[in-house]
Motif scaffolding. Structure first.
Motif, mmCIF file in Angstrom:
data_model
loop_
_atom_site.group_PDB
_atom_site.id
_atom_site.type_symbol
_atom_site.label_atom_id
_atom_site.label_comp_id
_atom_site.label_asym_id
_atom_site.label_seq_id
_atom_site.Cartn_x
_atom_site.Cartn_y
_atom_site.Cartn_z
ATOM 1 N N SER A 23 0.700 -1.104 -0.004
ATOM 2 C CA SER A 23 0.018 0.081 0.044
ATOM 3 C C SER A 23 0.595 1.298 0.221
ATOM 4 O O SER A 23 0.476 2.170 -0.400
ATOM 5 C CB SER A 23 -1.060 -0.132 1.183
ATOM 6 N N ASP A 24 2.012 1.064 0.420
ATOM 7 C CA ASP A 24 3.090 2.268 0.464
ATOM 8 C C ASP A 24 4.205 2.166 -0.579
ATOM 9 O O ASP A 24 4.940 2.933 -0.807
ATOM 10 C CB ASP A 24 3.661 2.470 1.608
ATOM 11 N N GLY A 25 3.845 0.952 -1.669
ATOM 12 C CA GLY A 25 4.750 1.099 -2.765
ATOM 13 C C GLY A 25 6.025 0.416 -2.426
ATOM 14 O O GLY A 25 7.021 0.237 -3.264
ATOM 15 N N GLY A 26 5.863 -0.594 -1.534
ATOM 16 C CA GLY A 26 6.957 -1.433 -1.245
ATOM 17 C C GLY A 26 6.565 -2.896 -1.298
ATOM 18 O O GLY A 26 5.498 -3.148 -1.794
ATOM 19 N N ASP A 27 7.704 -3.739 -0.854
ATOM 20 C CA ASP A 27 7.538 -5.052 -0.672
ATOM 21 C C ASP A 27 8.701 -5.700 -0.176
ATOM 22 O O ASP A 27 9.297 -5.081 0.336
ATOM 23 C CB ASP A 27 7.591 -5.602 -2.365
ATOM 24 N N ILE A 28 8.566 -7.051 0.223
ATOM 25 C CA ILE A 28 9.529 -7.745 0.997
ATOM 26 C C ILE A 28 9.658 -9.243 0.344
ATOM 27 O O ILE A 28 8.715 -9.845 -0.112
ATOM 28 C CB ILE A 28 9.080 -7.882 2.318
ATOM 29 N N GLN A 29 11.105 -9.691 0.378
ATOM 30 C CA GLN A 29 11.301 -11.040 0.164
ATOM 31 C C GLN A 29 12.258 -11.617 1.067
ATOM 32 O O GLN A 29 12.986 -11.127 1.636
ATOM 33 C CB GLN A 29 12.198 -10.769 -1.316
#
Length: 79
Positions: A23-29
């Motif tokens: 929702s804030d334009g990020g991601d995680i891997q």
């Protein structure tokens, strides 16, 4: 808990937190799990330049991972 179960639980935790990051334009891997108690992740997108990403890592990501896998001691972002 087997390595496969631990990995599955951590991935479930990341799926739980992912919508908030998206929702804030990020991601995680997930990068790796070491010694069954240390997790390395990679914050991506807007999270890489966010001034409060360290707070997100501790308050959001680490807390959620520990909910699914209480034996985890550390969660570290690998840039």
């Amino acid at each position: 808990m087997t390595t496969e179960e631990l990995t599955s639980n951590i991935l479930k935790a990341l799926e739980e937190i992912r919508p908030f990051l998206n929702s804030d334009g990020g991601d995680i891997q997930l990068v790796s799990i070491e010694e069954g108690k240390h997790v390395k992740v990679r914050l991506e997108g807007a999270c890489t330049s966010c001034s409060v990403s360290h707070m997100t890592l501790r308050a959001g990501v680490e807390t959620t991972i520990k909910k699914y896998a209480p034996q985890i001691e550390t969660v570290v972002n690998i840039a």
